[in-house]
Design a protein around this motif. Structure first.
Motif, PDB file in Angstrom:
ATOM      1  N   PRO A 153      42.718  53.908  46.517  1.00  0.00           N
ATOM      2  CA  PRO A 153      43.296  53.043  45.270  1.00  0.00           C
ATOM      3  C   PRO A 153      42.190  51.847  45.302  1.00  0.00           C
ATOM      4  O   PRO A 153      41.762  51.233  44.149  1.00  0.00           O
ATOM      5  CB  PRO A 153      44.403  52.649  45.831  1.00  0.00           C
ATOM      6  N   LEU A 154      41.546  51.440  46.382  1.00  0.00           N
ATOM      7  CA  LEU A 154      40.581  50.295  46.237  1.00  0.00           C
ATOM      8  C   LEU A 154      39.387  50.674  45.310  1.00  0.00           C
ATOM      9  O   LEU A 154      38.673  50.054  44.633  1.00  0.00           O
ATOM     10  CB  LEU A 154      40.272  49.817  47.599  1.00  0.00           C
ATOM     11  N   HIS A 155      38.942  51.668  45.471  1.00  0.00           N
ATOM     12  CA  HIS A 155      37.948  52.355  44.730  1.00  0.00           C
ATOM     13  C   HIS A 155      38.257  52.660  43.289  1.00  0.00           C
ATOM     14  O   HIS A 155      37.649  52.269  42.128  1.00  0.00           O
ATOM     15  CB  HIS A 155      37.223  53.704  45.266  1.00  0.00           C
ATOM     16  N   HIS A 188      46.220  51.054  49.701  1.00  0.00           N
ATOM     17  CA  HIS A 188      44.909  51.520  50.651  1.00  0.00           C
ATOM     18  C   HIS A 188      45.635  51.880  51.857  1.00  0.00           C
ATOM     19  O   HIS A 188      45.060  53.335  52.321  1.00  0.00           O
ATOM     20  CB  HIS A 188      43.795  50.456  50.595  1.00  0.00           C
ATOM     21  N   ARG A 189      46.337  51.196  52.450  1.00  0.00           N
ATOM     22  CA  ARG A 189      46.987  51.642  53.833  1.00  0.00           C
ATOM     23  C   ARG A 189      47.564  53.021  53.633  1.00  0.00           C
ATOM     24  O   ARG A 189      47.741  53.720  54.239  1.00  0.00           O
ATOM     25  CB  ARG A 189      47.720  50.534  54.352  1.00  0.00           C
ATOM     26  N   ASP A 190      48.499  53.088  52.664  1.00  0.00           N
ATOM     27  CA  ASP A 190      49.252  54.312  52.323  1.00  0.00           C
ATOM     28  C   ASP A 190      48.435  55.492  52.073  1.00  0.00           C
ATOM     29  O   ASP A 190      48.657  56.542  52.731  1.00  0.00           O
ATOM     30  CB  ASP A 190      50.205  54.030  51.117  1.00  0.00           C
ATOM     31  N   PHE A 191      47.089  55.261  51.450  1.00  0.00           N
ATOM     32  CA  PHE A 191      46.261  56.363  51.384  1.00  0.00           C
ATOM     33  C   PHE A 191      45.703  56.886  52.763  1.00  0.00           C
ATOM     34  O   PHE A 191      45.676  58.060  52.872  1.00  0.00           O
ATOM     35  CB  PHE A 191      44.932  55.841  50.271  1.00  0.00           C
ATOM     36  N   LEU A 192      45.478  55.783  53.086  1.00  0.00           N
ATOM     37  CA  LEU A 192      44.786  56.254  54.743  1.00  0.00           C
ATOM     38  C   LEU A 192      45.820  56.831  55.636  1.00  0.00           C
ATOM     39  O   LEU A 192      45.637  57.697  56.476  1.00  0.00           O
ATOM     40  CB  LEU A 192      44.254  55.026  55.501  1.00  0.00           C
ATOM     41  N   ALA A 193      47.261  56.245  55.537  1.00  0.00           N
ATOM     42  CA  ALA A 193      48.389  56.945  56.355  1.00  0.00           C
ATOM     43  C   ALA A 193      48.618  58.674  55.755  1.00  0.00           C
ATOM     44  O   ALA A 193      48.743  59.328  56.976  1.00  0.00           O
ATOM     45  CB  ALA A 193      49.626  56.182  56.242  1.00  0.00           C
TER      46      ALA A 193
END
Length: 84
Positions: free
Chosen positions: A67-69, A22-27
């Motif tokens: 990814p969380l979704h 998730h953090r990678d997605f936001l980054a």
């Protein structure tokens, strides 16, 4: 571009192993200058981010790639935000 508030709320049985993805997605979104703000809630129930997109449909499509979704660890809700 328009602004959209994305709420990411944890579902029962939340898998903490997905937080890194998730953090990678936001980054990646931040690197594309798509995110203005992001952060988790103090009670660890989820978080939110302010997303820039051309349309509501585009914003929802982007948020649903989280990814969380995708792994059903969190529910994602997108709101068009007319911030002053």
């Amino acid at each position: 571009m328009n602004r959209y508030l994305v709420l990411v709320m944890r579902n029962p049985g939340f898998d903490t192993g997905l937080v890194g993805a998730h953090r990678d997605f936001l980054a990646a979104l931040r690197a594309q200058q798509r995110i203005e703000l992001s952060g988790g809630f103090g009670d660890a129930s989820g978080g939110a981010y302010l997303l820039r997109a051309e349309s509501f449909d585009e914003a929802r499509a982007i948020a649903e790639r989280d990814p969380l979704h995708r792994e059903r660890a969190s529910s994602v809700t997108v709101y068009e935000w007319n911030a002053a």
